[in-house]
Design an enzyme around this catalytic site. Structure first.
Site, mmCIF file in Angstrom:
data_model
loop_
_atom_site.group_PDB
_atom_site.id
_atom_site.type_symbol
_atom_site.label_atom_id
_atom_site.label_comp_id
_atom_site.label_asym_id
_atom_site.label_seq_id
_atom_site.Cartn_x
_atom_site.Cartn_y
_atom_site.Cartn_z
ATOM 1 N N ASP A 260 9.226 3.095 1.479
ATOM 2 C CA ASP A 260 8.553 3.790 2.114
ATOM 3 C C ASP A 260 8.160 3.459 3.415
ATOM 4 O O ASP A 260 7.778 2.202 3.930
ATOM 5 C CB ASP A 260 7.234 2.969 1.161
ATOM 6 C CG ASP A 260 5.872 3.517 1.660
ATOM 7 O OD1 ASP A 260 5.833 3.687 2.876
ATOM 8 O OD2 ASP A 260 4.404 3.466 0.804
ATOM 9 N N LYS B 256 2.713 9.956 8.489
ATOM 10 C CA LYS B 256 2.639 9.946 9.813
ATOM 11 C C LYS B 256 2.613 9.950 10.953
ATOM 12 O O LYS B 256 2.346 11.051 11.414
ATOM 13 C CB LYS B 256 2.678 8.151 9.608
ATOM 14 C CG LYS B 256 1.581 7.306 8.976
ATOM 15 C CD LYS B 256 0.863 5.971 8.815
ATOM 16 C CE LYS B 256 0.322 5.250 7.628
ATOM 17 N NZ LYS B 256 -1.402 5.708 8.297
ATOM 18 N N PHE C 104 0.836 -1.520 0.215
ATOM 19 C CA PHE C 104 0.115 0.225 0.002
ATOM 20 C C PHE C 104 0.812 1.558 -0.061
ATOM 21 O O PHE C 104 1.881 1.353 1.092
ATOM 22 C CB PHE C 104 -1.186 0.251 1.545
ATOM 23 C CG PHE C 104 -2.029 1.025 1.581
ATOM 24 C CD1 PHE C 104 -2.951 1.024 0.179
ATOM 25 C CD2 PHE C 104 -1.578 2.503 1.768
ATOM 26 C CE1 PHE C 104 -3.986 2.491 0.113
ATOM 27 C CE2 PHE C 104 -2.199 3.495 1.790
ATOM 28 C CZ PHE C 104 -3.321 3.212 1.047
HETATM 29 C C1 LIG Z 1 2.966 2.713 3.891
HETATM 30 C C2 LIG Z 1 2.532 2.931 3.408
HETATM 31 N N1 LIG Z 1 2.503 4.342 2.821
HETATM 32 C C3 LIG Z 1 1.504 4.995 2.007
HETATM 33 C C4 LIG Z 1 0.969 5.607 3.597
HETATM 34 C C5 LIG Z 1 -0.451 6.743 2.237
HETATM 35 O O1 LIG Z 1 -0.141 7.878 3.326
HETATM 36 P P1 LIG Z 1 -1.559 8.626 3.508
HETATM 37 O O2 LIG Z 1 -2.400 8.353 3.643
HETATM 38 O O3 LIG Z 1 -0.732 10.051 4.434
HETATM 39 O O4 LIG Z 1 -1.183 9.475 2.018
HETATM 40 C C6 LIG Z 1 -0.001 5.141 4.419
HETATM 41 C C7 LIG Z 1 -1.162 4.743 4.455
HETATM 42 O O5 LIG Z 1 -1.569 4.179 5.306
HETATM 43 C C8 LIG Z 1 0.811 3.797 4.339
HETATM 44 O O6 LIG Z 1 1.172 2.885 5.190
#
Ligand SMILES: Cc1ncc(COP(=O)(O)O)c(C=O)c1O
Length: 400
Positions: free
Chosen positions: A224, A253, A139
């Site tokens: 990520d 986050k 994700f």
């Molecule tokens: C690993 C990862 N990357 C990207 C995102 C996307 O982040 P945002 O909701 O701040 O756009 C998330 C959100 O849960 C995530 O867990």
């Protein structure tokens, strides 16, 4: 239900786009690991706003930084130098790897920027590359490019056509990853523990294969760390568990304890790929966000919270495993540090989360058959034990 809650619920039902399955509660105050709802009822928060409030709610260091900054200066744009942005960039780089930072507002935006940087790097080399290799189950966000990188077909399906060029390989197949990366590949993008697909750790073999494949082909390795970053897994950044350094790391986050902030850090050798005009953000790297992030990151480091998360998480994992041994509904417990999930045999995580809520404990139904725990890093052992007991009692009640 009290009057205030009923009003909030009815306003939401009438005026807010219904994109969330909300639980029947509205919080109005928080402190540390505790939240209070509209009726004044107290809850133990083991979700921390989905891994965001790493220092707990309204941590004094962050409150002071935000209030002080709000009284001095809130916004000027990136047309001018921004002191807390420059200081935050140094703090992040000194604690990760030599490079430079770009600041954004969300995880998806940080990932978008990282993907743009990889493309621009190859463009400057005279051979544009359009392919990005990702993992199944990953994700990376909900914008069109990050949705394309997300390895969950059901999430992409209604929004097709997504961006071309994204290829997904199985989570546990280093050979498939190596084979997928070639001279057309701009980047490999991966999480080290897949959060949204149910807290699924990626093996060292896969991470090493990704690094090797990038070194072999010149593709950039984008890690990520939007969910794993800032101490949650037992190190400040999860890549520090592996002998692998990313070319680009994305963060969001936890980095400002709830003030919307994100960043990507790019290794020095790729840092010139983006130049003025290539990328930007009106709000990214603003005074408030960066002041909050400076206070958060510094406190996490000064208070040794990554080590604490590692120790407490190890304890919680073992305890949950032994407590659920006789519970037929529980298939297993997995994760690292304070990022854990209880895998269930059936799709009853929503009922489990509601049951815990009724008993004053917040946990998250990350998938229909898994319950996730993302406690704040300031949590005490006694609170984890108490929360685990409530969760296990609820799961026992759901056992057939
Ligand atoms: C690993 C990862 N990357 C990207 C995102 C996307 O982040 P945002 O909701 O701040 O756009 C998330 C959100 O849960 C995530 O867990």
């Amino acid at each position: 239900m009290d009057e205030r809650y009923r009003l909030i619920e009815s306003l939401d039902a009438e005026y807010v786009l219904q994109t969330f399955n909300r639980l029947p509660v509205a919080f109005v105050r928080g402190e540390g690991t505790c939240l209070w709802d509209t009726a004044g009822r107290e809850y133990l928060d083991l979700v921390s706003g989905l891994g965001v409030t790493v220092l707990g709610h309204c941590h004094p260091a962050v409150t002071e930084a935000v209030c002080g900054q709000a009284a001095r200066l809130v916004h000027t744009t990136n047309l001018y130098y921004v002191e807390p942005q420059a200081r935050l960039a140094r703090l992040l780089v000194k604690n990760s790897f030599p490079g430079r930072c770009f600041f954004a507002n969300s995880g998806a935006e940080a990932n978008e920027g990282a993907l743009k940087l990889a493309r621009k790097y190859h463009y400057l080399k005279g051979r544009p590359r359009g392919k990005v290799v990702c993992l199944e189950g990953a994700f990376h966000g909900r914008t069109l490019a990050t949705l394309s990188a997300t390895g969950q077909p059901a999430k992409r399906e209604p929004f097709k056509p997504v961006m071309p060029g994204f290829e997904h390989v199985p989570l546990e197949d280093p050979g498939a990853l190596r084979d997928a990366v070639d001279d057309e590949t701009a980047a490999v993008m991966l999480e080290l523990i897949q959060g949204e697909s149910g807290v699924r750790p990626v093996s060292a073999e896969v991470v090493e294969a990704a690094r090797e494949a990038c070194d072999r082909t010149g593709a950039l390795l984008i890690i990520d760390e939007v969910q794993t970053g800032l101490g949650r897994t037992g190190k400040l950044f999860a890549f520090q568990h592996y002998g692998v350094i990313p070319d680009v790391m994305t963060l969001a986050k936890g980095i400002a304890n709830g003030v919307p902030t994100a960043a990507f850090i790019v290794a020095t050798q790729y840092a010139d790929a983006l130049s003025p005009g290539d990328h930007g953000s009106t709000f990214g790297g603003g005074f408030l966000a960066c002041s909050a992030a400076l206070a958060t990151v510094q406190t996490v480091i000064d208070d040794g919270l990554p080590e604490k998360a590692g120790t407490l998480g190890g304890m919680l994992l073992e305890r949950l495993r032994s407590m659920t041994e006789g519970v037929g509904l529980v298939k297993g417990v997995r994760g690292r540090g304070l990022m854990l999930a209880v895998q269930l045999e059936r799709d009853v995580s929503w009922q489990a989360v509601k049951g815990c809520l009724e008993r004053g404990v917040l946990v998250n139904n990350v998938t229909p058959d898994a319950v996730r725990l993302l406690p704040p890093l300031i949590v005490e052992e006694e609170e984890l034990v108490r929360g685990a007991q409530v969760l296990v009692d609820v799961l026992e009640g759901l056992d057939e």
